[in-house]
Motif scaffolding. Sequence first.
Motif, PDB file in Angstrom:
ATOM      1  N   ASP A 178       0.859  -1.175   0.000  1.00 37.68           N
ATOM      2  CA  ASP A 178       0.000   0.000   0.000  1.00 37.68           C
ATOM      3  C   ASP A 178       0.898   1.228   0.000  1.00 37.68           C
ATOM      4  O   ASP A 178       1.651   1.445   0.965  1.00 37.68           O
ATOM      5  N   ARG A 179       0.813   1.986  -1.065  1.00 31.80           N
ATOM      6  CA  ARG A 179       1.739   3.105  -1.237  1.00 31.80           C
ATOM      7  C   ARG A 179       1.604   4.131  -0.119  1.00 31.80           C
ATOM      8  O   ARG A 179       2.608   4.658   0.369  1.00 31.80           O
ATOM      9  N   GLU A 180       0.370   4.416   0.309  1.00 35.62           N
ATOM     10  CA  GLU A 180       0.156   5.416   1.366  1.00 35.62           C
ATOM     11  C   GLU A 180       0.762   4.956   2.693  1.00 35.62           C
ATOM     12  O   GLU A 180       1.413   5.736   3.393  1.00 35.62           O
ATOM     13  N   THR A 181       0.549   3.673   3.019  1.00 33.81           N
ATOM     14  CA  THR A 181       1.124   3.130   4.252  1.00 33.81           C
ATOM     15  C   THR A 181       2.644   3.177   4.210  1.00 33.81           C
ATOM     16  O   THR A 181       3.297   3.558   5.195  1.00 33.81           O
ATOM     17  N   ALA A 182       3.215   2.784   3.081  1.00 35.51           N
ATOM     18  CA  ALA A 182       4.678   2.814   2.942  1.00 35.51           C
ATOM     19  C   ALA A 182       5.210   4.229   3.125  1.00 35.51           C
ATOM     20  O   ALA A 182       6.244   4.443   3.784  1.00 35.51           O
ATOM     21  N   GLY A 183       4.510   5.194   2.563  1.00 34.19           N
ATOM     22  CA  GLY A 183       4.939   6.588   2.703  1.00 34.19           C
ATOM     23  C   GLY A 183       4.923   7.054   4.142  1.00 34.19           C
ATOM     24  O   GLY A 183       5.852   7.732   4.600  1.00 34.19           O
ATOM     25  N   LYS A 184       3.866   6.689   4.878  1.00 34.71           N
ATOM     26  CA  LYS A 184       3.782   7.077   6.290  1.00 34.71           C
ATOM     27  C   LYS A 184       4.904   6.434   7.104  1.00 34.71           C
ATOM     28  O   LYS A 184       5.506   7.078   7.979  1.00 34.71           O
ATOM     29  N   LEU A 185       5.173   5.161   6.836  1.00 37.61           N
ATOM     30  CA  LEU A 185       6.241   4.472   7.572  1.00 37.61           C
ATOM     31  C   LEU A 185       7.602   5.107   7.294  1.00 37.61           C
ATOM     32  O   LEU A 185       8.414   5.290   8.208  1.00 37.61           O
ATOM     33  N   LEU A 186       7.827   5.448   6.039  1.00 39.90           N
ATOM     34  CA  LEU A 186       9.120   6.019   5.672  1.00 39.90           C
ATOM     35  C   LEU A 186       9.301   7.428   6.234  1.00 39.90           C
ATOM     36  O   LEU A 186      10.411   7.801   6.622  1.00 39.90           O
ATOM     37  N   ARG A 187       8.232   8.200   6.271  1.00 35.08           N
ATOM     38  CA  ARG A 187       8.345   9.568   6.798  1.00 35.08           C
ATOM     39  C   ARG A 187       8.759   9.577   8.261  1.00 35.08           C
ATOM     40  O   ARG A 187       9.474  10.482   8.706  1.00 35.08           O
ATOM     41  N   VAL A 188       8.310   8.586   9.007  1.00 38.88           N
ATOM     42  CA  VAL A 188       8.719   8.476  10.413  1.00 38.88           C
ATOM     43  C   VAL A 188      10.025   7.698  10.539  1.00 38.88           C
ATOM     44  O   VAL A 188      10.899   8.035  11.332  1.00 38.88           O
ATOM     45  N   GLY A 189      10.157   6.663   9.721  1.00 39.42           N
ATOM     46  CA  GLY A 189      11.270   5.743   9.889  1.00 39.42           C
ATOM     47  C   GLY A 189      12.618   6.269   9.438  1.00 39.42           C
ATOM     48  O   GLY A 189      13.626   6.046  10.113  1.00 39.42           O
ATOM     49  N   ILE A 190      12.671   6.983   8.315  1.00 36.52           N
ATOM     50  CA  ILE A 190      13.962   7.425   7.788  1.00 36.52           C
ATOM     51  C   ILE A 190      14.706   8.345   8.757  1.00 36.52           C
ATOM     52  O   ILE A 190      15.889   8.117   9.043  1.00 36.52           O
ATOM     53  N   PRO A 191      14.061   9.395   9.288  1.00 35.13           N
ATOM     54  CA  PRO A 191      14.785  10.211  10.283  1.00 35.13           C
ATOM     55  C   PRO A 191      15.212   9.406  11.507  1.00 35.13           C
ATOM     56  O   PRO A 191      16.292   9.629  12.054  1.00 35.13           O
ATOM     57  N   SER A 192      14.351   8.459  11.927  1.00 41.68           N
ATOM     58  CA  SER A 192      14.712   7.621  13.067  1.00 41.68           C
ATOM     59  C   SER A 192      15.929   6.765  12.757  1.00 41.68           C
ATOM     60  O   SER A 192      16.848   6.628  13.580  1.00 41.68           O
ATOM     61  N   ALA A 193      15.964   6.191  11.555  1.00 45.62           N
ATOM     62  CA  ALA A 193      17.105   5.355  11.161  1.00 45.62           C
ATOM     63  C   ALA A 193      18.384   6.170  11.091  1.00 45.62           C
ATOM     64  O   ALA A 193      19.451   5.703  11.508  1.00 45.62           O
ATOM     65  N   VAL A 194      18.290   7.387  10.551  1.00 43.36           N
ATOM     66  CA  VAL A 194      19.474   8.249  10.487  1.00 43.36           C
ATOM     67  C   VAL A 194      19.966   8.569  11.894  1.00 43.36           C
ATOM     68  O   VAL A 194      21.166   8.535  12.186  1.00 43.36           O
ATOM     69  N   GLY A 195      19.005   8.860  12.801  1.00 40.66           N
ATOM     70  CA  GLY A 195      19.377   9.161  14.182  1.00 40.66           C
ATOM     71  C   GLY A 195      20.047   7.986  14.864  1.00 40.66           C
ATOM     72  O   GLY A 195      21.095   8.125  15.502  1.00 40.66           O
ATOM     73  N   PHE A 196      19.454   6.790  14.716  1.00 40.48           N
ATOM     74  CA  PHE A 196      20.042   5.602  15.329  1.00 40.48           C
ATOM     75  C   PHE A 196      21.353   5.218  14.636  1.00 40.48           C
ATOM     76  O   PHE A 196      22.268   4.675  15.273  1.00 40.48           O
ATOM     77  N   GLY A 197      21.438   5.488  13.322  1.00 39.16           N
ATOM     78  CA  GLY A 197      22.692   5.221  12.629  1.00 39.16           C
ATOM     79  C   GLY A 197      23.816   6.097  13.140  1.00 39.16           C
ATOM     80  O   GLY A 197      24.946   5.639  13.328  1.00 39.16           O
ATOM     81  N   LEU A 198      23.501   7.360  13.376  1.00 38.56           N
ATOM     82  CA  LEU A 198      24.501   8.257  13.957  1.00 38.56           C
ATOM     83  C   LEU A 198      24.857   7.826  15.376  1.00 38.56           C
ATOM     84  O   LEU A 198      26.009   7.947  15.802  1.00 38.56           O
ATOM     85  N   GLU A 199      23.860   7.317  16.105  1.00 37.97           N
ATOM     86  CA  GLU A 199      24.135   6.799  17.447  1.00 37.97           C
ATOM     87  C   GLU A 199      25.109   5.629  17.374  1.00 37.97           C
ATOM     88  O   GLU A 199      26.044   5.525  18.182  1.00 37.97           O
ATOM     89  N   ALA A 200      24.900   4.734  16.407  1.00 40.44           N
ATOM     90  CA  ALA A 200      25.821   3.618  16.213  1.00 40.44           C
ATOM     91  C   ALA A 200      27.212   4.113  15.833  1.00 40.44           C
ATOM     92  O   ALA A 200      28.231   3.573  16.282  1.00 40.44           O
ATOM     93  N   LEU A 201      27.257   5.150  15.000  1.00 45.14           N
ATOM     94  CA  LEU A 201      28.539   5.746  14.628  1.00 45.14           C
ATOM     95  C   LEU A 201      29.259   6.276  15.858  1.00 45.14           C
ATOM     96  O   LEU A 201      30.472   6.085  16.027  1.00 45.14           O
ATOM     97  N   LEU A 202      28.521   6.931  16.746  1.00 47.27           N
ATOM     98  CA  LEU A 202      29.106   7.499  17.950  1.00 47.27           C
ATOM     99  C   LEU A 202      29.702   6.418  18.848  1.00 47.27           C
ATOM    100  O   LEU A 202      30.742   6.619  19.473  1.00 47.27           O
ATOM    101  N   MET A 203      29.023   5.271  18.925  1.00 45.47           N
ATOM    102  CA  MET A 203      29.463   4.222  19.824  1.00 45.47           C
ATOM    103  C   MET A 203      30.504   3.287  19.206  1.00 45.47           C
ATOM    104  O   MET A 203      31.088   2.458  19.906  1.00 45.47           O
ATOM    105  N   ASN A 204      30.728   3.405  17.898  1.00 46.12           N
ATOM    106  CA  ASN A 204      31.651   2.474  17.241  1.00 46.12           C
ATOM    107  C   ASN A 204      32.759   3.154  16.439  1.00 46.12           C
ATOM    108  O   ASN A 204      33.650   2.468  15.934  1.00 46.12           O
TER     109      ASN A 204
END
Length: 483
Positions: free
Chosen positions: A208-234
Motif C-alpha cells: 500500500d503506497r500510502e502506508t509505505a509513505g507514512k512508515l518512511l516519513r517516520v522511519g527514515i529520520p529515526s534510522a538516520v538518528g540511530f545510525g549516527l548513534e551507532a557511529l558514535l558508539m563504534n
Amino acid sequence: MEEETQRVDEVGARAGRGLRWTVLGSLVTRAGSFAMGLVLARLLAADDFGTYAVALAATQLVMHVKDIGIQAAIIQWRGRIEDIAPTASVLNFAVTTAAYGGFWLFAPVFARMAGNEAATGVVRLLTAVVLVEAFTAVRSASLLVRFQQDRLTLAIMIGFVANAAVAVTLAFAGAGAYAFAWGQVTASVVTGVLIFFWGRLPIRVGWDRETAGKLLRVGIPSAVGFGLEALLMNADYVIVGNVLGAGQLGYYLLAFNVSSWVPGIIGTALRYVSLPSFSRLSEDPVALSEGVRRAVPVMVAFVLPPALVMGLLAHPLIAFLYGDRWDFSAGVLRWLAVLMVVRMLISFLAVDVLTGLGATRTTVWLNLGWAVVLLPALLAGAHLGGIRGAAVAHALVAVLVAVPMALVILHRVGVRLAPVLPGLVRPAAGAVAAGLVMALLEGATRTGPALVQLVVAGGAGLLVFVLIVVPGAALKKLVTRSA
C-alpha cells in the motif's frame, strides 16, 4: 491531572511487567556473555579481539540503518499492526537485503579504514545477521507494542545458548575472530525463527503506497538518528584500529565491553519498554513529563554504582576478571565509565523520548552535532594518548557536548526537566559519599589481592550508596520481607 497520572500508571504497569522480563533476560544473557568472555579472553589473542571489534562496529552500523527505521515507525503506529504488516514486511525485506548487499561490497574498504584488511571476511559474516531481521523485524515490533517482552526475551535467551556453544567450541578449535562471528550468526538464526512464529502475525505479502509513505516519513529520520548513534558508539573502534593497530584495539574493546555491561543489561531492557511507553504517553505532554520525572532518577540510581566501581576500581576489576595481561585496559575503562553514564541518559532515555514523540529529526541533529565534535576529538586523542587518549576524548565530548545538546532539545520539544532535579539529589549525594569510601579503601588495600580490593572497597562503597539513596521505609520493608 488525575487522568494523566492514571494513564502514566496504566502504561507503567504494562511496561513494568515487560521490564521485569527484559531485565531478567538481560541478566541471564549478560551473565552468560561474561562467563563466555572469560573463556574467550584466555583462548584468543588481543589481535583476535581487535579483528572482532572491526566486524562488530560494522554490524552495529548496519543493524541501526538496515530497515530505515521501519521497526521504530511500527512501534509508533496508532492503528492495528495487522493492517500495515504486509506492506511493512515487504518494505523491510527489500531495504534490509539491499543494505546487506551494499555492505558486503563495502566490507574490504571498511576493514581497510580500520587498519585491518584481514577483518573483511569476519565483517561479511557477522553483518549477515541483518538478513534474519529482514524476516523478523515486523514481528519483533508487534511483540514490543503488545508488551509481550516475555516471548522476545525467551527467544533471545535460547539464541544466546546457541551462541555460547558455537563460539566456545570454535575458539577451542582455533577459529580466532570467526568464533565470535559464527556464534552471533547462529544466535541470530535461532532467535529469529522463534520470533517469527511467536510474533503471531498473518504471513501476508502486500503493498500500500500510502502506508509505505507514512512508515518512511517516520522511519527514515529515526534510522538516520540511530545510525549516527551507532557511529558514535563504534567510531572509536575504526579510529583506534587505524591509528594504533589490532592489538591495541583488542585492549580497547575489552574495556568497552566491560563498560557496556550496564547499558547491555539495563539499557537494552529499558529500550524494549521505553519506546512503546513514551510513544503512548506522548499523546499528552503532561503525562510524558511525568513519565520522564519518574524514569530519570531511577535510571541514575541504577547506573551510578557500577560506574563508580569501574572508574575507581578499574585495575583490580580487570585483573580479577581477565588476568594481569589485560591490565592495559584498566586505564581505558576509567574514562569509558563516564561515557557509560552519559550513554544511558541520552541513548536510552532522551533519544527514546524524542522517538516516542515522533520528533525523530531532532535525534538526527543531536547525534550529528555529537559526531561532528567526537570524530576529530577521537583522532586527536588516539594520536596524543593512545587508547587511553581516545577514551578521554570520548568521555569529555559526551559530557561537554552531548549532554547540553540533549537538555536543550528536550526542553524545546516540551519535556519539562525542572521536576526531575529533586529526584537526583539522593543519587548525587550517594555517589559522592560512596566514591570517597571506595577511593580511601582502595588505597588501603592496594597491596592485597584484586578480589580483596573489590570486596572491601567496592562492597563498602555500594553499601554507603544504598543507605543514602534508598529511602528508609523501603529499606525497612525489604529487611522485613527478607526476615
